[in-house]
Design a protein around this motif. Structure first.
Motif, mmCIF file in Angstrom:
data_model
loop_
_atom_site.group_PDB
_atom_site.id
_atom_site.type_symbol
_atom_site.label_atom_id
_atom_site.label_comp_id
_atom_site.label_asym_id
_atom_site.label_seq_id
_atom_site.Cartn_x
_atom_site.Cartn_y
_atom_site.Cartn_z
ATOM 1 N N MET A 85 55.714 34.154 -59.131
ATOM 2 C CA MET A 85 55.604 35.114 -58.020
ATOM 3 C C MET A 85 54.742 36.316 -58.386
ATOM 4 S SD MET A 85 59.459 35.187 -56.488
ATOM 5 C CE MET A 85 60.015 33.892 -55.353
ATOM 6 N N LEU A 86 54.788 36.690 -59.657
ATOM 7 C CA LEU A 86 54.003 37.846 -60.121
ATOM 8 C C LEU A 86 52.594 37.447 -60.567
ATOM 9 C CD1 LEU A 86 56.859 39.468 -62.215
ATOM 10 C CD2 LEU A 86 55.750 40.551 -60.262
ATOM 11 N N GLY A 87 52.297 36.153 -60.529
ATOM 12 C CA GLY A 87 50.982 35.692 -60.981
ATOM 13 C C GLY A 87 50.829 35.764 -62.489
ATOM 14 N N LEU A 88 51.947 35.818 -63.219
ATOM 15 C CA LEU A 88 51.865 35.880 -64.682
ATOM 16 C C LEU A 88 51.570 34.507 -65.275
ATOM 17 C CD1 LEU A 88 54.901 38.253 -65.378
ATOM 18 C CD2 LEU A 88 52.481 38.833 -65.556
ATOM 19 N N ILE A 89 51.984 33.457 -64.554
ATOM 20 C CA ILE A 89 51.587 32.102 -64.934
ATOM 21 C C ILE A 89 51.079 31.397 -63.677
ATOM 22 C CG2 ILE A 89 53.107 31.831 -66.950
ATOM 23 C CD1 ILE A 89 55.090 30.345 -65.193
ATOM 24 N N LYS A 90 50.280 30.356 -63.870
ATOM 25 C CA LYS A 90 49.671 29.624 -62.746
ATOM 26 C C LYS A 90 50.339 28.261 -62.613
ATOM 27 C CE LYS A 90 46.185 32.609 -62.374
ATOM 28 N NZ LYS A 90 46.316 33.617 -61.321
ATOM 29 N N PRO A 91 50.554 27.806 -61.385
ATOM 30 C CA PRO A 91 51.131 26.464 -61.218
ATOM 31 C C PRO A 91 50.114 25.382 -61.585
ATOM 32 C CG PRO A 91 50.566 27.401 -59.069
ATOM 33 C CD PRO A 91 50.297 28.474 -60.098
ATOM 34 N N ASN A 92 50.608 24.204 -61.951
ATOM 35 C CA ASN A 92 49.714 23.068 -62.175
ATOM 36 C C ASN A 92 49.146 22.586 -60.853
ATOM 37 O OD1 ASN A 92 51.887 23.055 -64.395
ATOM 38 N ND2 ASN A 92 50.191 21.887 -65.253
ATOM 39 N N SER A 93 49.997 22.635 -59.807
ATOM 40 C CA SER A 93 49.488 22.367 -58.467
ATOM 41 C C SER A 93 50.349 23.143 -57.481
ATOM 42 C CB SER A 93 49.500 20.870 -58.159
ATOM 43 O OG SER A 93 50.819 20.393 -58.203
ATOM 44 N N GLY A 94 49.862 23.240 -56.244
ATOM 45 C CA GLY A 94 50.560 24.042 -55.242
ATOM 46 C C GLY A 94 49.998 25.451 -55.202
ATOM 47 N N GLN A 95 50.553 26.299 -54.329
ATOM 48 C CA GLN A 95 50.012 27.641 -54.121
ATOM 49 C C GLN A 95 51.116 28.702 -54.113
ATOM 50 O OE1 GLN A 95 48.357 25.807 -50.607
ATOM 51 N NE2 GLN A 95 46.620 27.218 -50.790
ATOM 52 N N VAL A 96 50.709 29.912 -54.442
ATOM 53 C CA VAL A 96 51.610 31.071 -54.368
ATOM 54 C C VAL A 96 50.962 32.099 -53.446
ATOM 55 C CG1 VAL A 96 52.827 32.856 -55.678
ATOM 56 C CG2 VAL A 96 52.326 30.646 -56.760
ATOM 57 N N PHE A 97 51.714 32.552 -52.460
ATOM 58 C CA PHE A 97 51.209 33.558 -51.522
ATOM 59 C C PHE A 97 52.026 34.845 -51.633
ATOM 60 C CE2 PHE A 97 50.142 29.481 -49.700
ATOM 61 C CZ PHE A 97 48.872 29.667 -49.194
ATOM 62 N N VAL A 98 51.342 35.977 -51.573
ATOM 63 C CA VAL A 98 52.013 37.274 -51.473
ATOM 64 C C VAL A 98 51.420 37.999 -50.277
ATOM 65 C CG1 VAL A 98 52.475 39.497 -52.576
ATOM 66 C CG2 VAL A 98 52.446 37.417 -53.964
ATOM 67 N N ASP A 99 52.250 38.371 -49.334
ATOM 68 C CA ASP A 99 51.766 39.017 -48.111
ATOM 69 C C ASP A 99 50.634 38.226 -47.449
ATOM 70 O OD1 ASP A 99 53.374 41.113 -47.580
ATOM 71 O OD2 ASP A 99 52.125 42.630 -48.552
ATOM 72 N N GLY A 100 50.749 36.919 -47.455
ATOM 73 C CA GLY A 100 49.749 36.079 -46.810
ATOM 74 C C GLY A 100 48.506 35.814 -47.643
ATOM 75 N N LEU A 101 48.399 36.461 -48.814
ATOM 76 C CA LEU A 101 47.226 36.249 -49.672
ATOM 77 C C LEU A 101 47.531 35.172 -50.702
ATOM 78 C CD1 LEU A 101 45.975 39.833 -50.636
ATOM 79 C CD2 LEU A 101 44.751 38.115 -49.283
ATOM 80 N N ASP A 102 46.615 34.241 -50.842
ATOM 81 C CA ASP A 102 46.778 33.201 -51.850
ATOM 82 C C ASP A 102 46.413 33.777 -53.216
ATOM 83 O OD1 ASP A 102 46.737 30.993 -53.469
ATOM 84 O OD2 ASP A 102 45.579 29.746 -52.087
ATOM 85 N N ILE A 103 47.425 33.959 -54.079
ATOM 86 C CA ILE A 103 47.157 34.568 -55.393
ATOM 87 C C ILE A 103 46.985 33.510 -56.481
ATOM 88 C CG2 ILE A 103 48.488 36.641 -54.785
ATOM 89 C CD1 ILE A 103 50.525 35.624 -57.048
ATOM 90 N N THR A 104 47.049 32.233 -56.089
ATOM 91 C CA THR A 104 47.085 31.152 -57.080
ATOM 92 C C THR A 104 45.930 31.233 -58.079
ATOM 93 O OG1 THR A 104 47.869 29.841 -55.212
ATOM 94 C CG2 THR A 104 47.589 28.686 -57.296
ATOM 95 N N SER A 105 44.736 31.458 -57.575
ATOM 96 C CA SER A 105 43.580 31.462 -58.490
ATOM 97 C C SER A 105 42.972 32.849 -58.645
ATOM 98 C CB SER A 105 42.493 30.504 -57.996
ATOM 99 O OG SER A 105 43.054 29.421 -57.338
ATOM 100 N N MET A 106 43.752 33.859 -58.288
ATOM 101 C CA MET A 106 43.204 35.217 -58.338
ATOM 102 C C MET A 106 42.947 35.689 -59.766
ATOM 103 S SD MET A 106 44.863 37.993 -55.853
ATOM 104 C CE MET A 106 44.548 37.763 -54.122
ATOM 105 N N LYS A 107 41.903 36.495 -59.927
ATOM 106 C CA LYS A 107 41.596 37.069 -61.238
ATOM 107 C C LYS A 107 42.605 38.167 -61.567
ATOM 108 C CE LYS A 107 37.286 38.273 -60.557
ATOM 109 N NZ LYS A 107 36.813 37.804 -59.263
ATOM 110 N N GLU A 108 42.800 38.392 -62.853
ATOM 111 C CA GLU A 108 43.768 39.379 -63.335
ATOM 112 C C GLU A 108 43.559 40.758 -62.652
ATOM 113 O OE1 GLU A 108 46.187 38.222 -65.057
ATOM 114 O OE2 GLU A 108 47.103 40.134 -65.618
ATOM 115 N N ALA A 109 42.319 41.192 -62.555
ATOM 116 C CA ALA A 109 42.034 42.523 -61.983
ATOM 117 C C ALA A 109 42.464 42.600 -60.520
ATOM 118 C CB ALA A 109 40.554 42.846 -62.119
ATOM 119 N N ASP A 110 42.309 41.501 -59.795
ATOM 120 C CA ASP A 110 42.691 41.493 -58.377
ATOM 121 C C ASP A 110 44.209 41.430 -58.206
ATOM 122 O OD1 ASP A 110 40.019 41.534 -57.665
ATOM 123 O OD2 ASP A 110 39.855 39.344 -57.685
ATOM 124 N N LEU A 111 44.897 40.987 -59.259
ATOM 125 C CA LEU A 111 46.355 40.853 -59.173
ATOM 126 C C LEU A 111 47.080 42.189 -59.309
ATOM 127 C CD1 LEU A 111 46.963 37.597 -61.236
ATOM 128 C CD2 LEU A 111 47.662 37.973 -58.868
#
Ligand code: ATP
Ligand code: MG
Length: 244
Positions: A47-73
């Motif tokens: 949920m915090l984007g500290l680890i990435k899933p092998n598959s699937g997606q994580v959304f926060v406030d409608g934003l897909d954070i799955t592949s987000m860069k550290e700075a954007d997180l």
């Protein structure tokens, strides 16, 4: 506000989460209940984007954070306060310094604003008079309240707890649970907590998801848990196992 969609997570070859979908809404208290080692802390890290899933997606406030860069997180994480199981306080800093540290280092707020926010959390957490003490001189319940104050100091929309009452005596546990419940009422905040203690779920959670062997086997209103016919849930309810 936070959603895991079809998330699969492996550590090496070990499958921990198997296509898990789960949502935490604004202004509700959601619990994730599961036995030891099932992947509860892993869910918070996702949920915090500290680890990435092998598959699937994580959304926060409608934003897909799955592949987000550290700075954007960073700005995304600031919407979520986190209270770790061991509190993660700085042992060599006073309670006030623990509370002010991230405001000073990360937000670089003016000192009068820092002072105002620290005083607000000291009051909310009932820590008046302890501002200049070190964490080691406080009880477990008080240290937990410092950690909650520190998580709230960025004015998050959501607060996440890893086993909020683990290791606390019953009276301190009840105080912490009341504090979590009061956040929703007074601060309009959403909360998610992961736990292996069923009593905590019934005490304060509006919704609960049960994680068992990599899968969500129940997700709904807490009182509806009694209607589940899943054998694992039937056994924990009928055997009155309070801690998994
Ligand atoms: N970095 C890692 N590398 C390898 N395995 C890991 C790692 N982190 C966790 N695990 C394993 O993944 C599984 C899930 O771990 P996790 O910490 O999410 O479980 P948990 O439900 O929070 O457990 P607990 O109730 O003990 O806190 C466990 O079997 C754990 O040993
Ligand atoms: Mg854990």
């Amino acid at each position: 506000m936070i959603e895991l969609r079809n998330v699969t997570l492996k550590y090496g070859e070990k499958l921990v989460l198997d296509k898990v979908s789960l949502a935490v809404q604004d202004n509700t208290i959601k619990a994730v209940l599961g036995p030891s080692g099932v992947g509860k802390s892993t869910i918070l890290k996702l949920m915090l984007g500290l680890i990435k899933p092998n598959s699937g997606q994580v959304f926060v406030d409608g934003l897909d954070i799955t592949s987000m860069k550290e700075a954007d997180l960073y700005p995304i994480r600031r919407k979520m306060g986190i209270v770790f199981q061991g509190n993660a306080l700085f042992d060599s800093m006073t309670i006030s310094q623990n509370l002010s540290f991230f405001l000073r280092e990360n937000l670089r707020l003016p000192e009068d604003e820092i002072g105002r926010r620290v005083a607000e959390q000291i009051r909310f957490a009932g820590l008046e008079g302890y501002e200049d003490q070190l964490p080691e001189s406080l009880s477990g319940g008080m240290r937990k309240r410092v950690a909650i104050g520190r998580a709230l100091i960025f004015n998050p929309k959501m607060i996440l707890f890893d086993e909020p009452t683990a290791g606390l005596d019953p009276v301190s546990s009840k105080k912490i649970l009341n504090l979590i419940a009061s956040l929703k009422k007074s601060n309009d905040l959403g909360a998610a907590f992961v736990t292996h203690i069923i009593d905590d779920v019934f005490a304060i959670a509006d919704h609960v998801a049960v994680l068992y062997q990599g899968k969500i086997i129940f997700d709904g209103e807490t009182e509806k848990l009694h209607e589940s016919d899943h054998p694992f849930i039937r056994s924990i309810l009928s055997d009155k196992i309070l801690e998994l």
